[in-house]
Design a protein around this motif. Sequence first.
Motif: not given
Length: 419
Positions: A214-215, A217-218, A220, A223
């Motif tokens: 999930p991170e 696509s973060d 901030t 990726g």
Amino acid sequence: MPVDSTERPGLTFSGRPMSSPLKDVWALSRQMVGHFVENVAPCGTLPGDAIYGDVTTITRTCLEIAVSMLDGRDIPAKTERLHEAAAQWAREGVPIDTIHHAIHEGFKIGFDLVVSAATARYRGDGELRLSPGDYDNLIDGAKLVVEMLDRMTSTVSLAYVRELRSVVSEHHTAVHTLTSALLGGHPTSTMARECGIEIAESYSVLALTIPPHPEESDPTLDGKVVARRKLRRVQAELATRCADAALSLLSVDGGTILIPVTAKRPEELDDLVTDLSRAARVPITATTVSATPSEIPTAAEQAHDLLDMVHRLHCVRGLYRFDDLALEYQLTRPGPGREYLGSLLDRLDEHPELLETLQRHIANNLNRQRTARVLHVHTNTVDYRLKRIAQLTGFDPTQASGLWYLRSALVARSYRTTA
């Protein structure tokens, strides 16, 4: 690791250099090594010739570094010599904690000598009396000891880390080369000997998909960095579980793993996939086919075909064996049977919600409650849609015979629509 040469006033105590008790580096180094042999490495961590040869020499070098720093001088060449020796110990498999423990033990001995010599002249009536200048120098000496310890432990640690990276890189290259050869069907006997990796009699060939974390696509976070960390966790877990016996070609999205077949229980592969998923922090899907070394290219192709089919059918995450999907695999082979089965669901083209319900229901092993949760509808809605599917196709998904045709039609259709 050269260090810039610097000059500063040497530390003194009562008018004498604080380094005086350490000046006889030859005798003191032999004393320290004898202490190491008796108290630090009594179980033969190092061979005798190394103890009384190279280790004694390096101990003397460390003493020379200490003396020079107490005298206000720096000798970069001595630090570089320590770095080279530490790299050699790393190559020979000497535990780094043994080296660090020896350094600390040496510092205890040296510090005791310095402090004892410095304070002996001030013990008249049993009380220690120091002049302000000597007290300040003693404090500066203690600070310098910490600096020396930092210098030496950092030098040794850096040498070990660099050597470890080199070894890991060499092993990774050897594994990559041998795995590529096995998957490509090339002769591997000579290559295996050159790589120092033994070829097993048979392998479990695993094809696996690692979904994005999930991170990744973060916005901030970077990726690509998150994905690489995910992959490193998977590789570390694989190395831990398989003791470097597994051969793999993996990317952040998945790949192929060759695991030697042993007499252990078959469920261990399921446990392995579970542990890899835990390490990746995402649910991994995998398929497996057994093969001898010469059969690996065909088995890998079958395993990835099965994996593709598992994704097309929206199966739950986990490990699937060829035996579990033999029928579905055969249905994917080109021919009139596949074309006919694929056409059975054409009447659902105008009702995408019915097609999705059928896919989810079969993927959830006909569990109505689970299917309803996934689709965010009531179970009664699931029942209604299953009845509509039966009316439109002529095959009832609540009956064994109808379900067999509908499941087969889903398999065939998933390949027909992308042909």
